[in-house]
Design a protein around this motif. Structure first.
Motif, PDB file in Angstrom:
ATOM      1  N   HIS A  73      -7.155  15.374  -6.440  1.00 21.35           N
ATOM      2  CA  HIS A  73      -5.866  15.877  -5.967  1.00 21.35           C
ATOM      3  C   HIS A  73      -6.056  17.131  -5.122  1.00 21.35           C
ATOM      4  CE1 HIS A  73      -4.416  13.318  -9.277  1.00 21.35           C
ATOM      5  NE2 HIS A  73      -3.249  13.316  -8.651  1.00 21.35           N
ATOM      6  N   ALA A 124       3.558   9.767  -2.013  1.00 18.52           N
ATOM      7  CA  ALA A 124       3.437   8.571  -1.180  1.00 18.52           C
ATOM      8  C   ALA A 124       4.473   7.526  -1.591  1.00 18.52           C
ATOM      9  CB  ALA A 124       2.033   7.991  -1.293  1.00 18.52           C
ATOM     10  N   ASN A 183      -1.393   7.283  -6.416  1.00 16.62           N
ATOM     11  CA  ASN A 183      -1.081   7.610  -5.029  1.00 16.62           C
ATOM     12  C   ASN A 183       0.298   8.250  -4.903  1.00 16.62           C
ATOM     13  OD1 ASN A 183      -3.529   6.456  -4.306  1.00 16.62           O
ATOM     14  ND2 ASN A 183      -2.631   4.490  -3.741  1.00 16.62           N
ATOM     15  N   LYS A 184       1.234   7.792  -5.708  1.00 13.13           N
ATOM     16  CA  LYS A 184       2.601   8.317  -5.621  1.00 13.13           C
ATOM     17  C   LYS A 184       2.712   9.726  -6.178  1.00 13.13           C
ATOM     18  CE  LYS A 184       4.796   3.781  -5.620  1.00 13.13           C
ATOM     19  NZ  LYS A 184       5.655   2.818  -6.343  1.00 13.13           N
ATOM     20  N   GLY A 234      -3.968   1.893  -0.703  1.00 11.12           N
ATOM     21  CA  GLY A 234      -2.962   1.228  -1.506  1.00 11.12           C
ATOM     22  C   GLY A 234      -3.479   0.220  -2.500  1.00 11.12           C
ATOM     23  N   GLN A 262     -14.547  12.194  -0.974  1.00  3.83           N
ATOM     24  CA  GLN A 262     -13.572  11.317  -0.341  1.00  3.83           C
ATOM     25  C   GLN A 262     -13.981  11.079   1.113  1.00  3.83           C
ATOM     26  OE1 GLN A 262      -9.998  13.634  -1.049  1.00  3.83           O
ATOM     27  NE2 GLN A 262      -9.461  12.413  -2.848  1.00  3.83           N
ATOM     28  N   HIS A 309      -2.619   7.436   4.853  1.00  2.00           N
ATOM     29  CA  HIS A 309      -2.689   6.063   4.359  1.00  2.00           C
ATOM     30  C   HIS A 309      -3.698   6.034   3.215  1.00  2.00           C
ATOM     31  CE1 HIS A 309      -3.019   1.821   4.055  1.00  2.00           C
ATOM     32  NE2 HIS A 309      -2.547   1.524   5.254  1.00  2.00           N
ATOM     33  N   PHE A 310      -3.213   5.700   2.008  1.00  3.90           N
ATOM     34  CA  PHE A 310      -4.064   5.724   0.823  1.00  3.90           C
ATOM     35  C   PHE A 310      -4.848   4.433   0.612  1.00  3.90           C
ATOM     36  CE2 PHE A 310      -1.080   9.090  -0.047  1.00  3.90           C
ATOM     37  CZ  PHE A 310      -1.841  10.040  -0.701  1.00  3.90           C
ATOM     38  N   HIS A 320       0.855  -1.173   0.000  1.00  3.31           N
ATOM     39  CA  HIS A 320       0.000   0.000   0.000  1.00  3.31           C
ATOM     40  C   HIS A 320       0.894   1.226   0.000  1.00  3.31           C
ATOM     41  CE1 HIS A 320      -0.260  -0.898   4.603  1.00  3.31           C
ATOM     42  NE2 HIS A 320       0.885  -0.319   4.314  1.00  3.31           N
ATOM     43  N   GLN A 321       0.285   2.399  -0.086  1.00  2.01           N
ATOM     44  CA  GLN A 321       1.079   3.614  -0.181  1.00  2.01           C
ATOM     45  C   GLN A 321       0.797   4.526   1.013  1.00  2.01           C
ATOM     46  OE1 GLN A 321      -0.711   2.581  -3.260  1.00  2.01           O
ATOM     47  NE2 GLN A 321       1.162   1.387  -3.487  1.00  2.01           N
ATOM     48  N   TRP A 346       1.425  16.910  -8.513  1.00  4.93           N
ATOM     49  CA  TRP A 346       0.366  17.375  -7.626  1.00  4.93           C
ATOM     50  C   TRP A 346       0.146  18.873  -7.795  1.00  4.93           C
ATOM     51  CZ3 TRP A 346       0.448  16.273  -1.625  1.00  4.93           C
ATOM     52  CH2 TRP A 346      -0.859  16.387  -1.138  1.00  4.93           C
TER      53      TRP A 346
END
Length: 302
Positions: A241, A279, A274-275, A264, A214, A261-262, A123-124, A139
C-alpha cells in the motif's frame, strides 16, 4: 469497400500504431508495439483507415488449426482510436474468427457478436482527476503502519531479483507461471525499463533485503501494475500500500490526471484489496470458443 483491414505483423506501421496508443487515454502501456513484440511475437491488428482506429489480434497457426489466444502480460484488448469504426471492426473481427479452432481473449461486450461464447470479467481502475487525492481510510491506516515501522525508502529492484521473488511467491501459492513466461516477464522488464516506460520499485528491511516489489509500466497519465511480490514483513506493515502511495505521488508531480490500472481480478479478495485504494470495477467479457478435437479440448481451456 471496407475501411478496416487485417494487417499482418510485418506490414504494420509501428510508428503510427504507437502514436495512436500514446494519444488514446484508455490505452494502457502494454499495448505499445515494443511490449507486444516481446509478449506476442507476430501479433497483427485490425486497422481502420490508416490507423484512425485499431484492434490488436493474437493469432497463430498450430497443427490443430488457427488459434486466437491472449498472451500473458496483456490484460485486455479493445478498439483504440475513433469509436466510429466500432461496428465495422466488430464485423471484421467476427469474420476473422470464423475459421479459428480456439479463441480466448478479453474485450468489451459491445465488440462481440456471439454473446453465447462470453462470460463476465472485471478489473479495477483508480482514476484521479481533481488534484492529489488523499487515500481511503483503509489506505491511510496502512500507510501509517509502514511509517511507524520506518520502512518508507523506495529502491529500484533488479529485474532478475524481482522475477525470482515473484516465481517463489507464486509457487508457494500454487499458481505459478510456466518457466517460459518468467523468461518473457524478465525480457519485458528489461526492455520497458531501457525504453523508459517500465520501472520496478521496492522497499528493503533493516538488513537490506527487499520485502516487496512492484513492476509498473507508465506512459503519460496511465500506470499499469504488471506484477508484484511481498514477504511476511511487507504484509505485516502493509508495504505494498505504501509503495503504491509513493509512486502515485511521484507521478502526480508530472500529471494532473492519472489512471491506475491494477490488472484486476474476479476473485473477491483481490478485487477488495484493489478497492482499498479507491479503485472501481470496470466490466468486460472473456470470449472463449473451443472447437478443438475432444482429447485436446480437455487440456486447452481458458
Amino acid at each position: 469497400m471496407t475501411l478496416v483491414k487485417h494487417v499482418l505483423h510485418q506490414e504494420l506501421d509501428l510508428e503510427k500504431w504507437d502514436a495512436l496508443i500514446l494519444q488514446c487515454t484508455v490505452a494502457d502501456p502494454f499495448l505499445l508495439s515494443s511490449w507486444l513484440n516481446v509478449a506476442a511475437p507476430g501479433w497483427s491488428a485490425l486497422v481502420a483507415d490508416d490507423y484512425k482506429a485499431v484492434f490488436p489480434v493474437f493469432s497463430n497457426k498450430k497443427l490443430l488449426g488457427m488459434f486466437f489466444d491472449l498472451p500473458n502480460f496483456v490484460q485486455k484488448i479493445s478498439l483504440y482510436g475513433d469509436q466510429g469504426y466500432a461496428d465495422e471492426i466488430k464485423q471484421q473481427l467476427t469474420i476473422l474468427q470464423q475459421n479459428f479452432k480456439y479463441i480466448c481473449y478479453t474485450t468489451d461486450d459491445t465488440l462481440v457478436e456471439e454473446k453465447q461464447y462470453t462470460s463476465p470479467r472485471r478489473h479495477q481502475l483508480l482514476e484521479l482527476k481533481e488534484g492529489i487525492r488523499f487515500p481511503t481510510k483503509v489506505w491511510g491506516r496502512n500507510i501509517r503502519k509502514a511509517e511507524s515501522a520506518a520502512l518508507t525508502t523506495l529502491s529500484a529492484v533488479p529485474t532478475d531479483f524481482f522475477v525470482r521473488a515473484l516465481q517463489k511467491e507464486l509457487k508457494e501459492k500454487g499458481n505459478p507461471y510456466k518457466q517460459s513466461d518468467y523468461i518473457i516477464l524478465q525480457q519485458l522488464a528489461d526492455m520497458s525499463i531501457s525504453q523508459g516506460y517500465g520501472f520496478i520499485e521496492g522497499i528493503k528491511d533493516a538488513n537490506g533485503t527487499f520485502t516487496c516489489g512492484q513492476f509498473y509500466t507508465y506512459i503519460h497519465g496511465r500506470i499499469y501494475l504488471v506484477a508484484c511480490f511481498s514477504n511476511d514483513t511487507a504484509r505485516q506493515h502493509s508495504l505494498l500500500h505504501y509503495l503504491l502511495y509513493k509512486i502515485i505521488q511521484q507521478k502526480y508531480e508530472q500529471d494532473g490526471i492519472l489512471r491506475i490500472h491494477f490488472g484486476g481480478s474476479n476473485l473477491p479478495v483481490i478485487a477488495d484489496f484493489n478497492k482499498n485504494f479507491g479503485a472501481q470495477d470496470e466490466e468486460f467479457v472473456l470470449v472463449y470458443k473451443n472447437k478443438l478435437p475432444f482429447p485436446f479440448r480437455i487440456f486447452k481451456h481458458a
